[in-house]
Design a protein around this motif. Structure first.
Motif, short mmCIF file in Angstrom:
data_model
loop_
_atom_site.label_atom_id
_atom_site.label_comp_id
_atom_site.label_asym_id
_atom_site.label_seq_id
_atom_site.Cartn_x
_atom_site.Cartn_y
_atom_site.Cartn_z
N UNK A 429 -60.13 -19.75 -1.29
CA UNK A 429 -59.68 -18.38 -1.57
C UNK A 429 -59.92 -17.44 -0.39
N UNK A 430 -59.24 -16.31 -0.39
CA UNK A 430 -59.41 -15.30 0.65
C UNK A 430 -60.88 -14.89 0.75
N UNK A 431 -61.39 -14.84 1.98
CA UNK A 431 -62.75 -14.35 2.21
C UNK A 431 -63.84 -15.39 2.09
N UNK A 432 -63.50 -16.60 1.65
CA UNK A 432 -64.54 -17.62 1.52
C UNK A 432 -64.96 -18.13 2.90
N UNK A 433 -66.20 -18.59 3.00
CA UNK A 433 -66.70 -19.22 4.21
C UNK A 433 -66.46 -20.71 4.10
N UNK A 434 -65.77 -21.28 5.09
CA UNK A 434 -65.40 -22.69 4.96
C UNK A 434 -65.41 -23.39 6.31
N UNK A 435 -65.47 -24.73 6.23
CA UNK A 435 -65.49 -25.56 7.43
C UNK A 435 -64.89 -26.92 7.10
N UNK A 436 -64.21 -27.52 8.07
CA UNK A 436 -63.59 -28.84 7.91
C UNK A 436 -64.23 -29.80 8.91
N UNK A 437 -64.58 -31.00 8.44
CA UNK A 437 -65.22 -32.01 9.28
C UNK A 437 -64.62 -33.37 8.95
N UNK A 438 -64.40 -34.18 9.99
CA UNK A 438 -63.91 -35.54 9.79
C UNK A 438 -65.08 -36.51 9.96
N UNK A 439 -65.65 -37.02 8.86
CA UNK A 439 -66.80 -37.93 8.96
C UNK A 439 -66.40 -39.38 9.16
N UNK A 440 -65.09 -39.65 9.17
CA UNK A 440 -64.63 -41.03 9.16
C UNK A 440 -64.42 -41.64 10.53
N UNK A 441 -63.86 -42.85 10.54
CA UNK A 441 -63.58 -43.62 11.76
C UNK A 441 -62.13 -43.50 12.20
N UNK A 442 -61.29 -42.92 11.36
CA UNK A 442 -59.88 -42.75 11.71
C UNK A 442 -59.55 -41.26 11.72
N UNK A 443 -58.41 -40.91 12.29
CA UNK A 443 -58.02 -39.51 12.35
C UNK A 443 -57.77 -38.97 10.94
N UNK A 444 -58.15 -37.73 10.77
CA UNK A 444 -57.93 -37.03 9.51
C UNK A 444 -56.67 -36.20 9.63
N UNK A 445 -55.74 -36.37 8.69
CA UNK A 445 -54.53 -35.55 8.66
C UNK A 445 -54.43 -34.85 7.32
N UNK A 446 -54.09 -33.58 7.39
CA UNK A 446 -53.89 -32.84 6.16
C UNK A 446 -52.78 -31.82 6.34
N UNK A 447 -52.23 -31.39 5.22
CA UNK A 447 -51.24 -30.32 5.20
C UNK A 447 -51.93 -29.05 4.70
N UNK A 448 -51.79 -27.99 5.48
CA UNK A 448 -52.40 -26.71 5.12
C UNK A 448 -51.30 -25.73 4.73
N UNK A 449 -51.45 -25.13 3.56
CA UNK A 449 -50.53 -24.09 3.11
C UNK A 449 -51.29 -22.77 3.07
#
Length: 470
Positions: A429-449
């Motif tokens: 949601x708007x205003x939230x504190x957030x972070x994205x991390x890839x803990x795996x062995x392969x590339x992380x792909x995501x779609x962001x809207x």
């Protein structure tokens, strides 16, 4: 054997190779040729191993993570110096000479452009070693190129008397890019092309800069003395460096010094300064065409056709350049290819983002690419390298929805950590504190809207960042 310290200049924009080369990812970092290496990486490998020392790379601060990643990919370590702004080659070489005098006082330096193509690395190394022996005696030695045609794209060098029997001569004079008739005359008289690559002892270059360009060397010295360490980078003092006049080393020193020599290089060379140069150095089909990507050409000859994504088709073209990227297409005659820079300036004046930015934007953690954008939304594809982590951040004007399509995402949302797997999603949601991390062995792909009143990149408040951007 004289030790040689490479000083690699990798801060240029390369706008004449638009739309493939842009400010956000210029030509020296793009795999333009068949070997899947960027010209920067090829330059690094050309000066890897004795008698060459680990290089000093001078680049724009915007490219620091690209430089570090590409160096790591080819197994080369060195010092990375960050220019806060572009001030042309004299300031870059001044910084390189000063730093060389401090870290390797017994070596000579070779200043190299990161965006040149050299076909014979062994011949280059042999020529550099010969030049280094003369540079150690107090000469600034230019690597001159034996012309293959009366080109109007390069400056020329007139050589003087021989200096010993190793092929090095006194440099008699530099001349600017000529017209076609004058270029043919230079060719007939045995002039050489100016490659813009120089071998010198640091004290010699510092002395000549002090004599002929005191403002340049003073600004460089102050910028280096006031430099700070940022992660593994040397960040020059911005205010001091900004006082350096914007001038090339040719104008600042080489056209004036009495301590210059030239060696006729034994290697094939191109500065790949425009698309017609790319056509010259690449393999061609039976019709003289360079075809790269999904391309179908009928009755087309002596042309360069390249597409990064969409199907490109041609009929009946001769001596043309057609380059298609995901968001821009260039169509030009080969004879007009050197003037693409003028087209880019027009696009900038019109405020076109395509002039400087790719759809795919690289970051130290990976990259993102815009898929669609509207008045209150934006859709991105995001790719995060294994072990990489985005900043802890928040936005004031948009919410985000992440859908993982490959790999596993570790998401921190207002202090709570969760793992999101393929075909799973999370709402921010708007205003939230957030972070994205890839803990795996392969590339992380995501779609962001993204949805909100404003989706610009400057609506990012970084609270914590492992790449020192907070």
């Amino acid at each position: 054997m004289t030790l040689i310290l490479p000083v690699i200049m990798a801060g240029g924009a390369g706008t004449r190779l638009w739309p493939l080369s842009r400010d956000s990812m210029p030509k020296q970092f793009i795999a333009l040729l068949e070997d899947d290496l960027s010209t920067f990486q090829a330059t690094l490998l050309r000066v890897k191993g004795a008698p060459f020392l680990p290089p000093i790379v001078i680049t724009n601060h915007e490219f620091r993570f690209i430089v570090a990643e590409q160096m790591q990919a080819v197994g080369v370590q060195g010092q990375i110096v960050l220019e806060p702004e572009r001030r042309d080659s004299a300031a870059a070489i001044a910084v390189g000479a000063l730093l060389a005098s401090r870290v390797a006082p017994d070596a000579v330096a070779v200043a190299l452009a990161a965006d040149h193509v050299v076909e014979n690395a062994a011949a280059f190394r042999a020529d550099a070693m010969v030049a280094a022996e003369f540079a150690a005696t107090g000469l600034i030695v230019t690597l001159g190129i034996v012309p293959t045609a009366p080109s109007v794209a390069y400056g020329y060098i007139e050589a003087g008397e021989a200096l010993g029997d190793a092929g090095t001569k006194r440099l008699k004079r530099f001349v600017e890019k000529p017209d076609a008739a004058t270029a043919q005359g230079y060719l007939d008289q045995g002039f050489l092309w100016n490659s813009g690559n120089f071998v010198f002892a640091a004290p010699t270059m510092i002395e000549e800069l002090t004599r002929f360009a005191p403002d340049v060397i003073a600004a460089a010295r102050e910028a280096l003395d006031g430099a700070t360490t940022d992660l593994d980078f040397i960040r020059l003092d911005g205010r001091a460096f900004g006082r350096a006049p914007r001038i090339s080393i040719d104008y600042a020193v080489m056209e004036k010094t009495q301590h210059a020599g030239v060696i006729a290089a034994g290697f094939d060379w191109s500065d790949i300064g425009a698309w017609d140069s790319i056509h010259e150095v690449m393999d061609k089909d039976g019709a003289g065409n360079v075809l790269r990507g999904p391309v179908v050409a009928l009755d087309t000859t002596n042309s360069l056709l390249r597409s990064d994504d969409m199907l490109l088709t041609t009929i009946g073209l001769t001596d043309m350049v057609v380059v298609a990227t995901r968001d821009a297409v260039l169509v030009a005659s080969k004879s007009a290819a050197p003037h693409v820079k003028r087209l880019v300036e027009t696009l900038k004046q019109q405020g076109r983002p395509e002039a400087t930015e790719h759809l795919r934007i690289y970051r130290p953690w990976g990259w993102y690419q815009r898929i669609d954008i509207g008045s209150r939304f934006q859709v991105k594809r995001i790719n995060v390298k294994p072990g990489a982590k985005l900043s802890l951040q928040k936005h004031f004007h948009r919410s985000e929805h992440w859908v993982v399509v490959r790999g596993t995402a570790e998401v921190t949302l207002d202090g709570s950590v969760s793992h999101i797997h393929e075909n799973e999603s999370i709402y921010l949601p708007i205003g939230c504190t957030h972070r994205l991390y890839n803990p795996g062995k392969i590339e992380l792909e995501l779609i962001e809207v993204q949805v909100g009143s404003y989706t610009g990149e400057d609506d990012i408040i970084r609270i914590e960042d492992i790449y020192a951007r907070a």
